[in-house]
Design a protein around this motif. Structure first.
Motif, PDB file in Angstrom:
ATOM      1  N   ARG A 696     130.755  12.577  87.839  1.00  0.00           N
ATOM      2  CA  ARG A 696     131.607  12.145  88.932  1.00  0.00           C
ATOM      3  C   ARG A 696     131.424  10.637  89.191  1.00  0.00           C
ATOM      4  NH1 ARG A 696     130.171  15.634  92.143  1.00  0.00           N
ATOM      5  NH2 ARG A 696     128.563  14.547  93.335  1.00  0.00           N
ATOM      6  N   LEU A 697     130.179  10.182  89.206  1.00  0.00           N
ATOM      7  CA  LEU A 697     129.898   8.782  89.500  1.00  0.00           C
ATOM      8  C   LEU A 697     130.450   7.863  88.406  1.00  0.00           C
ATOM      9  CD1 LEU A 697     128.648   7.096  91.690  1.00  0.00           C
ATOM     10  CD2 LEU A 697     126.427   7.350  90.579  1.00  0.00           C
ATOM     11  N   LEU A 698     130.360   8.294  87.149  1.00  0.00           N
ATOM     12  CA  LEU A 698     130.896   7.495  86.042  1.00  0.00           C
ATOM     13  C   LEU A 698     132.407   7.356  86.172  1.00  0.00           C
ATOM     14  CD1 LEU A 698     130.596   5.988  83.351  1.00  0.00           C
ATOM     15  CD2 LEU A 698     130.881   8.194  82.184  1.00  0.00           C
ATOM     16  N   HIS A 699     133.088   8.457  86.417  1.00  0.00           N
ATOM     17  CA  HIS A 699     134.555   8.405  86.534  1.00  0.00           C
ATOM     18  C   HIS A 699     134.976   7.606  87.766  1.00  0.00           C
ATOM     19  CE1 HIS A 699     135.996  11.089  83.257  1.00  0.00           C
ATOM     20  NE2 HIS A 699     134.713  11.442  83.270  1.00  0.00           N
ATOM     21  N   GLN A 700     134.210   7.723  88.847  1.00  0.00           N
ATOM     22  CA  GLN A 700     134.494   6.913  90.031  1.00  0.00           C
ATOM     23  C   GLN A 700     134.318   5.424  89.719  1.00  0.00           C
ATOM     24  OE1 GLN A 700     131.722   8.524  92.882  1.00  0.00           O
ATOM     25  NE2 GLN A 700     133.176  10.049  93.684  1.00  0.00           N
ATOM     26  N   THR A 701     133.279   5.112  88.946  1.00  0.00           N
ATOM     27  CA  THR A 701     132.996   3.711  88.606  1.00  0.00           C
ATOM     28  C   THR A 701     134.084   3.135  87.718  1.00  0.00           C
ATOM     29  OG1 THR A 701     130.617   4.095  88.826  1.00  0.00           O
ATOM     30  CG2 THR A 701     131.292   2.158  87.552  1.00  0.00           C
ATOM     31  N   ILE A 702     134.493   3.888  86.697  1.00  0.00           N
ATOM     32  CA  ILE A 702     135.572   3.421  85.811  1.00  0.00           C
ATOM     33  C   ILE A 702     136.832   3.165  86.626  1.00  0.00           C
ATOM     34  CG2 ILE A 702     137.095   4.048  83.893  1.00  0.00           C
ATOM     35  CD1 ILE A 702     134.715   5.772  82.810  1.00  0.00           C
ATOM     36  N   LYS A 703     137.153   4.108  87.515  1.00  0.00           N
ATOM     37  CA  LYS A 703     138.360   3.977  88.328  1.00  0.00           C
ATOM     38  C   LYS A 703     138.269   2.773  89.269  1.00  0.00           C
ATOM     39  CE  LYS A 703     141.107   6.325  91.887  1.00  0.00           C
ATOM     40  NZ  LYS A 703     141.260   7.525  92.734  1.00  0.00           N
ATOM     41  N   LYS A 704     137.154   2.661  89.982  1.00  0.00           N
ATOM     42  CA  LYS A 704     137.044   1.611  91.001  1.00  0.00           C
ATOM     43  C   LYS A 704     136.979   0.224  90.377  1.00  0.00           C
ATOM     44  CE  LYS A 704     134.771   0.067  95.182  1.00  0.00           C
ATOM     45  NZ  LYS A 704     136.081  -0.400  95.667  1.00  0.00           N
ATOM     46  N   VAL A 705     136.195   0.069  89.314  1.00  0.00           N
ATOM     47  CA  VAL A 705     136.080  -1.263  88.704  1.00  0.00           C
ATOM     48  C   VAL A 705     137.439  -1.705  88.162  1.00  0.00           C
ATOM     49  CG1 VAL A 705     135.001  -2.633  86.882  1.00  0.00           C
ATOM     50  CG2 VAL A 705     133.628  -1.020  88.214  1.00  0.00           C
ATOM     51  N   GLY A 706     138.143  -0.806  87.492  1.00  0.00           N
ATOM     52  CA  GLY A 706     139.472  -1.150  86.972  1.00  0.00           C
ATOM     53  C   GLY A 706     140.423  -1.542  88.093  1.00  0.00           C
ATOM     54  N   SER A 707     140.426  -0.739  89.153  1.00  0.00           N
ATOM     55  CA  SER A 707     141.299  -1.008  90.295  1.00  0.00           C
ATOM     56  C   SER A 707     140.921  -2.318  90.977  1.00  0.00           C
ATOM     57  CB  SER A 707     141.202   0.148  91.297  1.00  0.00           C
ATOM     58  OG  SER A 707     141.857  -0.152  92.492  1.00  0.00           O
ATOM     59  N   ASP A 708     139.620  -2.566  91.118  1.00  0.00           N
ATOM     60  CA  ASP A 708     139.159  -3.787  91.783  1.00  0.00           C
ATOM     61  C   ASP A 708     139.470  -5.035  90.957  1.00  0.00           C
ATOM     62  OD1 ASP A 708     138.306  -2.405  93.969  1.00  0.00           O
ATOM     63  OD2 ASP A 708     136.167  -2.499  93.499  1.00  0.00           O
ATOM     64  N   VAL A 709     139.358  -4.955  89.642  1.00  0.00           N
ATOM     65  CA  VAL A 709     139.702  -6.104  88.798  1.00  0.00           C
ATOM     66  C   VAL A 709     141.197  -6.410  88.952  1.00  0.00           C
ATOM     67  CG1 VAL A 709     139.933  -6.955  86.424  1.00  0.00           C
ATOM     68  CG2 VAL A 709     137.830  -5.818  87.143  1.00  0.00           C
ATOM     69  N   GLU A 710     142.017  -5.369  88.950  1.00  0.00           N
ATOM     70  CA  GLU A 710     143.468  -5.565  89.134  1.00  0.00           C
ATOM     71  C   GLU A 710     143.760  -6.215  90.483  1.00  0.00           C
ATOM     72  OE1 GLU A 710     145.897  -4.936  87.026  1.00  0.00           O
ATOM     73  OE2 GLU A 710     145.209  -3.416  85.606  1.00  0.00           O
ATOM     74  N   GLY A 711     142.953  -5.898  91.505  1.00  0.00           N
ATOM     75  CA  GLY A 711     143.178  -6.428  92.847  1.00  0.00           C
ATOM     76  C   GLY A 711     142.288  -7.594  93.210  1.00  0.00           C
ATOM     77  N   PHE A 712     141.519  -8.134  92.239  1.00  0.00           N
ATOM     78  CA  PHE A 712     140.630  -9.280  92.427  1.00  0.00           C
ATOM     79  C   PHE A 712     139.501  -9.004  93.419  1.00  0.00           C
ATOM     80  CE2 PHE A 712     144.970 -10.652  91.554  1.00  0.00           C
ATOM     81  CZ  PHE A 712     144.786 -11.159  90.283  1.00  0.00           C
ATOM     82  N   GLY A 713     139.127  -7.723  93.551  1.00  0.00           N
ATOM     83  CA  GLY A 713     137.996  -7.354  94.393  1.00  0.00           C
ATOM     84  C   GLY A 713     136.728  -7.280  93.567  1.00  0.00           C
ATOM     85  N   PHE A 714     136.360  -8.402  92.953  1.00  0.00           N
ATOM     86  CA  PHE A 714     135.256  -8.416  91.998  1.00  0.00           C
ATOM     87  C   PHE A 714     133.920  -8.058  92.654  1.00  0.00           C
ATOM     88  CE2 PHE A 714     138.358 -11.665  90.557  1.00  0.00           C
ATOM     89  CZ  PHE A 714     138.814 -10.995  89.440  1.00  0.00           C
ATOM     90  N   ASN A 715     133.735  -8.478  93.907  1.00  0.00           N
ATOM     91  CA  ASN A 715     132.459  -8.211  94.573  1.00  0.00           C
ATOM     92  C   ASN A 715     132.250  -6.710  94.793  1.00  0.00           C
ATOM     93  OD1 ASN A 715     134.671  -8.469  96.411  1.00  0.00           O
ATOM     94  ND2 ASN A 715     133.259  -8.638  98.135  1.00  0.00           N
TER      95      ASN A 715
END
Length: 844
Positions: A696-715
């Protein structure tokens, strides 16, 4: 295996992979129509002698993360870098030391290129451009000639070749030439400018503070000088309308809106008493004409000499001299004391026939509107202050709405009073009727005005692009043939201009004096282009940097443009972006580019302050050199820290402790995979299935990092990766597949270390083009959630419920808690508030 063991040795790892990327040209890109394109652009740097400080790479790191992510997502990514290398600082250094600007510039570029490469940015260095390269400025000169050889068709609202300009019948050859010159988009003009004798050049308004130059604090005066101008005002409406479809922040759009400054109103003609002259004014409030009790001309207005009476001439001359020493910004400062001088002349108010005095004052600019205003002190703050200072009449002509108390002047809308037959009309109705009346009487008309002025496009300095222009006998102007470009910048021994404004190129007599094709003598234009010129179109040269037949290939422009993402500092929010859009629109009109706008999405990174919370500067001693940070902690740590400091757009202070903290995180990730003793893959990394929580944590991480990069939420992306690393660190057995996916997700942020870890995990070659991991939405969902239960604002217990539990089920579970029941002491709940996934609040 590498010749180092165990611990995370950032210096060796980073050198190794930078060499691999350079030798293999890993990030070289070509046109590939089988892939979707993504063009990522940085505002290219000026190569200063100080090199980079840690604030500069913030935007570069953001674009590099996006570029690496998009490659992994299957995009054909263009990510170039170059140097905006013309400019005044190199010339000033040459004046001081005698070192040719080309030498300093070359040295500075080499240093900055080294620093940029050391940070591991994935630029296609084969596309590097330098604005000082003759192969580059050849095409800057070519674009200037396109301006010179074009006019603006008002009906079609676009530029066309000058050959297509309709010329009125009955003109002599000399009149025809003058008519054509008046319509060219590049033209010569005598313009009042900010002239700094010490620096020997014209300065932009933004470069003058308190009457002295921002650089060096040298006196600046206003003086008329021959200048090349570009008719950007013709594009004012298009520059405004074009903003609507751009994915830019509202604040940046507003800055451009305000700079262009569109106003709708009326032009009104005031006859000068005793002269066959009119003073033309533009006003957005023609409804206040009956309240105009005096007029003010800019000190530079062409009528001042003509209408000033002998009695006041000496005082007018003195006042104009004083005004010439102020910048436009100083003159229009609302807080400053109002100054002025009566000319002795009077004008006739066209609506009531009254004579009103004509003054001059520095708060009126010759460059804005008509350079003259009708002053309505009852309804304009500056006019009111001026009238108060000089005892001029104040006549109220707009009555505020009922119940509105006003002290001093009233600048709002209301009902007309003291306005003859127009009394009782609302402001909007009065505006319309008075404009029609003015047109009917032949003393005015409806008009649109822009704050934007034509672009003053020359500089009296050496280190800039030469104009492809020769001046012939009798004032004739001869553009250089496109086949003879570039006009090379000659080498000179003296870089400092003379005190009278003659540019340094004037010293190069062999270069200046030429023979024209008809055998007559000519002199080359000795002004040079402003530093903005090269940066107006560099994004186009990047798509085809080695082309010696054209500025860029049309097919490549169609594929790559517009720029998908442009990141840079907010200090360029107005001028650079406005000028680039203007040049692009001209090239679009003439059929050289297909895209109507150059930059689809724009993001401005915030400023990084020194550790003391102040802006970094040498004088404060708070500048942090990235070389020092990289030596101690590595490029990956610096990249990661710059993105972890906070939101990309925010201003934030630097902290070496923060860099150290991020370095510890990277070291932890290293130890997840590498045995510190041997340097080999850690024995706890195994081919094993993941447990439910890890999955669950891996899939959440893949999803969130991808979404955050698209939205410039790098932090926040980095925070999520830290959560995953902390979880994985606790596992006795670490599933190899999970770690591989995690390394892919971390790779755009810390590419050097991840390349090394990818190799340790048994893979060959670069991971730059490995596909971005997929996530399963179902697997990201929590099975259970923990909720705090509050009574009277204090937490009494925590309960675990199914993630999809209903409100009734959550309430039931909360009330069943023994701790909650004890806290309620037998009382009935009056209200139960459920905040999903967070808490239950019980009111008793």
């Amino acid at each position: 295996m590498a010749d180092y063991f165990g611990t995370y040795d950032h210096q060796e790892i980073e050198k190794k992979w930078q060499k691999v990327w350079e030798n293999n040209r890993t990030f070289k890109v070509e046109l590939d129509s089988s892939k979707p394109k993504y063009y990522v652009l940085d505002m290219f740097p000026y190569p200063s002698g100080q090199g980079l400080h840690v604030g500069h790479p913030e935007g570069y790191t953001a674009t590099d993360i996006v570029s690496r992510y998009k490659r992994m997502k299957g995009f054909n990514v263009l990510h170039p870098m170059g140097f905006d290398s013309f400019g005044l600082p190199a010339e000033q250094y040459a004046v001081k030391t005698g070192t040719h600007p080309a030498i300093t510039t070359k040295k500075n570029i080499a240093n900055m290129r080294r620093q940029i490469k050391a940070l591991g940015f994935s630029y296609d260095w084969d596309r590097e451009v330098q604005t000082t390269d003759p192969d580059y400025y050849k095409w800057t000169q070519w674009i200037f000639l396109k301006f010179y050889n074009s006019y603006f068709d008002e009906k079609e609202q676009k530029a066309k070749p000058i050959e297509e300009l309709p010329i009125p019948d009955g003109l002599s050859e000399e009149e025809k030439e003058a008519y054509i010159a008046d319509h060219r988009l590049a033209y010569e003009s005598e313009a009042p400018v900010n002239w700094c004798p010490e620096l020997g050049t014209v300065l932009a308004n933004e470069e003058v503070v308190g009457g002295v130059s921002e650089r060096g604090g040298h006196p600046v005066i206003r003086k008329p000088m021959r200048q090349w101008m570009l008719r950007i005002t013709k594009y004012a409406d298009r520059l405004l309308k074009g903003l609507e479809g751009l994915d830019w922040s509202d604040s940046i759009k507003k800055l451009q809106h305000d700079w262009i400054g569109k106003s709708v109103g009326a032009e009104v003609d005031f006859k000068v008493d005793g002269y066959d002259e009119d003073i033309k004014v533009f006003t957005t409030r023609p409804d206040t004409l009956f309240g105009a009790t005096y007029m003010v001309l800019a000190p530079e207005h062409e009528l001042v000499d003509k209408i000033t009476t002998d009695e006041y001439r000496e005082k007018v001359v003195d006042y104009r001299e004083a005004a010439s020493r102020k910048s436009d910004l100083d003159r229009t400062d609302l807080a400053k004391e109002k100054t002025g001088q009566f000319t002795g002349a009077y004008a006739i108010n066209p609506v009531n026939g009254e004579k009103i005095p004509v003054w001059i004052s520095d708060y009126v600019l010759v460059s804005y509107g008509t350079g003259a205003i009708m002053a309505v002190p009852a309804h304009d703050t500056r006019d009111y202050e001026f009238a108060q200072a000089f005892g001029l009449p104040i006549v109220e002509v707009v009555k505020p709405s009922e119940g509105k108390e006003v002290e001093g002047c009233f600048a709002g809308e209301g009902t007309a009073i003291n306005s003859g037959q127009f009394d009782g009309l609302s402001t909007e109705e009065f505006k319309e009727k008075i404009t029609d009346w003015l047109e009917e009487k032949g003393c005015g008309k409806k008009a649109v005005n822009f704050k934007l002025r034509d672009w003053l496009f020359s500089r009296q300095r050496y280190w800039g692009e030469p104009f492809p222009i020769v001046h012939g006998e009798g004032g004739s102007v001869h553009p250089i043939s496109e086949n003879d470009l570039p006009v090379m910048l000659p080498e000179v021994d003296r870089y400092k201009p003379t005190g009278d404004g003659e540019p340094p190129l004037n010293n190069s007599k062999e270069w200046v004096n030429v023979t024209l094709p008809d055998g007559t003598k000519g002199k080359r234009e000795t002004n040079t282009m402003p530093q903005w010129a090269g940066s107006c179109w560099y994004y186009l040269r990047y798509i085809d940097p080695k082309n010696d037949q054209a500025a860029f290939d049309g097919e490549k422009e169609k594929y790559w443009l517009p720029v998908d993402l442009y990141i840079g500092g907010a200090e360029h929010a107005v001028l650079h972006l406005l000028y680039s859009r203007f040049w692009h629109m001209l090239l679009h009109d003439l059929g050289y580019v297909e895209s109507p706008e150059p930059f689809k999405k724009l993001v401005n990174q915030g400023m990084i302050l020194g550790e003391d919370g102040q802006k970094m500067s040498k004088s404060r001693g708070n500048v942090v050199n990235p070389d020092d940070v990289m030596d101690q902690y590595g490029a990956d740590s610096m990249r990661l820290y710059e993105m972890f400091m906070g939101p990309l757009e925010a201003t934030k202070p630097w902290s070496m402790q923060g860099v150290e903290g991020v370095h510890r995180f990277l070291s932890k990730v290293w130890r997840l995979i590498v045995d510190e003793q041997t340097g080999e893959l850690c024995s706890r990394v195994v081919d094993a299935d993941m447990d439910e929580e890890t999955t669950r944590l891996l899939h959440q991480t893949i999803k969130k990092v991808g979404s955050d990069v698209e939205g410039f939420g790098f932090n926040t992306a980095i925070s999520q990766m830290m959560i995953f690393a902390n979880h994985t660190n606790k596992l006795e057995q670490k599933p190899r597949w999970a770690l591989e996916q995690f390394v892919k997700v971390l790779a755009p942020f810390a590419p050097h270390m991840c390349e090394e870890l990818w190799e340790k995990l048994g893979h060959e070659g670069t991971m730059a083009y490995e596909p971005w991991p997929e996530y399963d939405e179902e697997l990201t969902k929590e099975k259970e959630v923990e909720l705090a239960v509050q009574i009277k604002g204090k937490i009494k217990d925590r309960i675990t419920v199914a993630a999809d539990a209903s409100e009734d089920q959550i309430k039931e579970k909360a009330l069943a808690s023994e701790k909650v029941q004890a806290a309620m002491a037998g009382k009935e709940p009056r209200k139960i508030i459920v905040v999903k996934s967070r808490l239950v609040n019980i009111v008793v």
